[in-house]
Design an enzyme around this catalytic site. Sequence first.
Site, PDB file in Angstrom:
ATOM      1  N   SER A 184       0.801  -1.223   0.000  1.00  0.00           N
ATOM      2  CA  SER A 184       0.000   0.000   0.000  1.00  0.00           C
ATOM      3  C   SER A 184       0.837   1.278   0.000  1.00  0.00           C
ATOM      4  O   SER A 184       0.391   2.300  -0.513  1.00  0.00           O
ATOM      5  CB  SER A 184      -0.949   0.007   1.201  1.00  0.00           C
ATOM      6  OG  SER A 184      -0.236  -0.143   2.415  1.00  0.00           O
ATOM      7  N   HIS A 212      -5.053  -3.044  -3.184  1.00  0.00           N
ATOM      8  CA  HIS A 212      -4.617  -2.091  -4.209  1.00  0.00           C
ATOM      9  C   HIS A 212      -4.379  -2.743  -5.558  1.00  0.00           C
ATOM     10  O   HIS A 212      -3.944  -2.085  -6.499  1.00  0.00           O
ATOM     11  CB  HIS A 212      -3.341  -1.370  -3.758  1.00  0.00           C
ATOM     12  CG  HIS A 212      -3.538  -0.553  -2.525  1.00  0.00           C
ATOM     13  ND1 HIS A 212      -4.039   0.724  -2.551  1.00  0.00           N
ATOM     14  CD2 HIS A 212      -3.352  -0.867  -1.218  1.00  0.00           C
ATOM     15  CE1 HIS A 212      -4.126   1.184  -1.310  1.00  0.00           C
ATOM     16  NE2 HIS A 212      -3.721   0.237  -0.488  1.00  0.00           N
ATOM     17  N   LYS A 244     -11.473   1.411  -2.851  1.00  0.00           N
ATOM     18  CA  LYS A 244     -10.342   1.962  -3.594  1.00  0.00           C
ATOM     19  C   LYS A 244     -10.680   1.962  -5.084  1.00  0.00           C
ATOM     20  O   LYS A 244     -11.450   2.810  -5.516  1.00  0.00           O
ATOM     21  CB  LYS A 244      -9.079   1.201  -3.216  1.00  0.00           C
ATOM     22  CG  LYS A 244      -8.694   1.571  -1.777  1.00  0.00           C
ATOM     23  CD  LYS A 244      -7.728   0.675  -1.083  1.00  0.00           C
ATOM     24  CE  LYS A 244      -7.502   1.196   0.344  1.00  0.00           C
ATOM     25  NZ  LYS A 244      -6.935   0.203   1.240  1.00  0.00           N
TER      26      LYS A 244
HETATM   27  C1  LIG Z   1      -6.913   0.191   2.703  1.00  0.00           C
HETATM   28  C2  LIG Z   1      -6.386  -1.148   3.062  1.00  0.00           C
HETATM   29  C3  LIG Z   1      -7.083  -1.987   3.924  1.00  0.00           C
HETATM   30  C4  LIG Z   1      -8.286  -1.516   4.680  1.00  0.00           C
HETATM   31  O1  LIG Z   1      -9.415  -1.483   3.896  1.00  0.00           O
HETATM   32  P1  LIG Z   1     -10.642  -0.576   4.350  1.00  0.00           P
HETATM   33  O2  LIG Z   1     -11.788  -1.102   3.577  1.00  0.00           O
HETATM   34  O3  LIG Z   1     -10.270   0.821   4.021  1.00  0.00           O
HETATM   35  O4  LIG Z   1     -10.791  -0.790   5.831  1.00  0.00           O
HETATM   36  C5  LIG Z   1      -6.624  -3.266   4.116  1.00  0.00           C
HETATM   37  N1  LIG Z   1      -5.498  -3.695   3.512  1.00  0.00           N
HETATM   38  C6  LIG Z   1      -4.771  -2.902   2.699  1.00  0.00           C
HETATM   39  C7  LIG Z   1      -3.536  -3.440   2.066  1.00  0.00           C
HETATM   40  C8  LIG Z   1      -5.187  -1.603   2.462  1.00  0.00           C
HETATM   41  O5  LIG Z   1      -4.463  -0.803   1.707  1.00  0.00           O
END
Ligand SMILES: *Cc1c(COP(=O)(O)O)cnc(C)c1O
Length: 399
Positions: A184, A212, A244
Site C-alpha cells: 500500500s 490495491h 479503492k
Molecule cells: C486500505 C487497506 C485496507 C483496509 O481497507 P478498508 O476497507 O479501508 O478498511 C486493508 N489492507 C490494505 C492493504 C489496504 O491498503
Amino acid sequence: MKRAAHALPEALARLEAARLTRRRTTVEGFADAHSRAHVRVGGRTLIDFSSNDYLGLARHPQLAAAMSESARAAGAGSAASHLLAGHGTEHERLEEELAAFTGRERALLFSTGYMANLAVIATLTGRGERILLDRLSHASLIDGAQLAGADLKRYPHADAEAAARALAEDPERTALIGTDGVFSMDGDLAPLPALSRAARRADAWLVVDDAHGLGVVGATGRGTLEECGMSAADVPVLIGTLGKAFGSFGAFVAGEAALIEYLIQRARSYIYTTALPQPVAAATRKALELVQAEDWRRTRLAALVERFRRHATEVRLPLGASRTPIQPVVLGSEAAVLAAQRELEAEGLKVAAIRPPTVPKGSARLRVTLTAAHTEGEIDQLAEALGRCCARPGAPDGA
Ligand SMILES: *Cc1c(COP(=O)(O)O)cnc(C)c1O
C-alpha cells in the site's frame, strides 16, 4: 484514569515535536461534475494525487444512481447484522458476482477491509500457532495477528525464501502466511509464486490482501493473482477492498465454500456488527460491472503511470520499483516530506506525506497516487513540481 488523562497533552506535544502529528484536510467539494480529481480545500482547488480512486469511479453518476435507487427501495441502513435481519438481496447478489469475478466458490462481504483482515487472521489461527507476515504488510493484517494471539514473525520485505525458512524451522505447527498483493505504501508486488510454493510445501495457509491490486493490476483487472498467473488453488484466501479502485465502500473475502461458511460461523468482526448498507452494495455492483466492461480505464491509468515515471526519471526523482499507480517518493525525514508537501500544495497539488509508524523509521515519503481521471498535462505538472522540490541533485539519470 485521571492521571492518564493529564498525560495526553504532553503526549500530543511529543508527537508535534517529532513532526508526527497528523492533520485532516476537509474536502469541501469538487470542481468537476463526475470526478474527484480536483478537490476544493480551504477555498482553493487542488489536483488530488492522494486518493485511492484509481479508476475514477468514486463519483461516477451510475454508482450514485444505483445507490439512490437502492436507498429508496431498501432504506439507508441495514438495521441488523447479516446473521439477523440485515442480509439483503443486494448483498447476496454482490457476493455471487464477486465470487464469479475472482473465480472462487464463494465470497463474503465485510464492512471494511480492516475488519475482513481481522476476521481471516484471527479465525484461521490461534494461540500456539504461527503467523508470518511481510514486514511491510498493512496494519490490519498485523492487528489481526495480534488479535489471534498466535506467534507473529515478520519476514524481510518480499523475501519468500525467508518465509520458507521460517516455516521449515517448525514444520509441526499450523501456520499462515499473509501479505499485501500490491504493497500500500510502496506500490510493488508480493512474490506470489514463491510464497505459494512455500505455503504448499509447509501445508500453511496463504492469505493475500489485494486491496490495491483488484480492479487495477492484471490484464482484466483481476489483481495481483492475475498479474502473477496464480490460480485460486495457489492462493486459497483472497481479500479485496471495495473503497479503492471500485470507488465504493466495503470489502470481501473469497475462497472455497467451506472457508466462507466457517467465517460466517466464527468470525467475530463479521458476526457482531451491523451489515453494510444495501445502497453501498448496489453501488459496488455497478462498479464491478464497469471494472469489467471498461478496460480503457486500466489502459489509460497504465499509460499515465508510464508517463509519470519517464518524466520523474528525467527530473532525477528518487522513484521506487513500483509499476502501479502508487508511486512513492522516499525523502527519509519527517521534516523533508512535510516541507515538500507544503510546497506542492502552494502549487495546487495535493500529495500525501506518509510518516512512521505507517512506514518504517527513516523512510518518510510522499505517496503519489495516479488515477484514470488525471490528464497528461496534470501528470507533467506534478513531475515538474516534484523535480523542483525533491530531486536528488547529484544522482545520475535513472537513479
Ligand atoms: C486500505 C487497506 C485496507 C483496509 O481497507 P478498508 O476497507 O479501508 O478498511 C486493508 N489492507 C490494505 C492493504 C489496504 O491498503
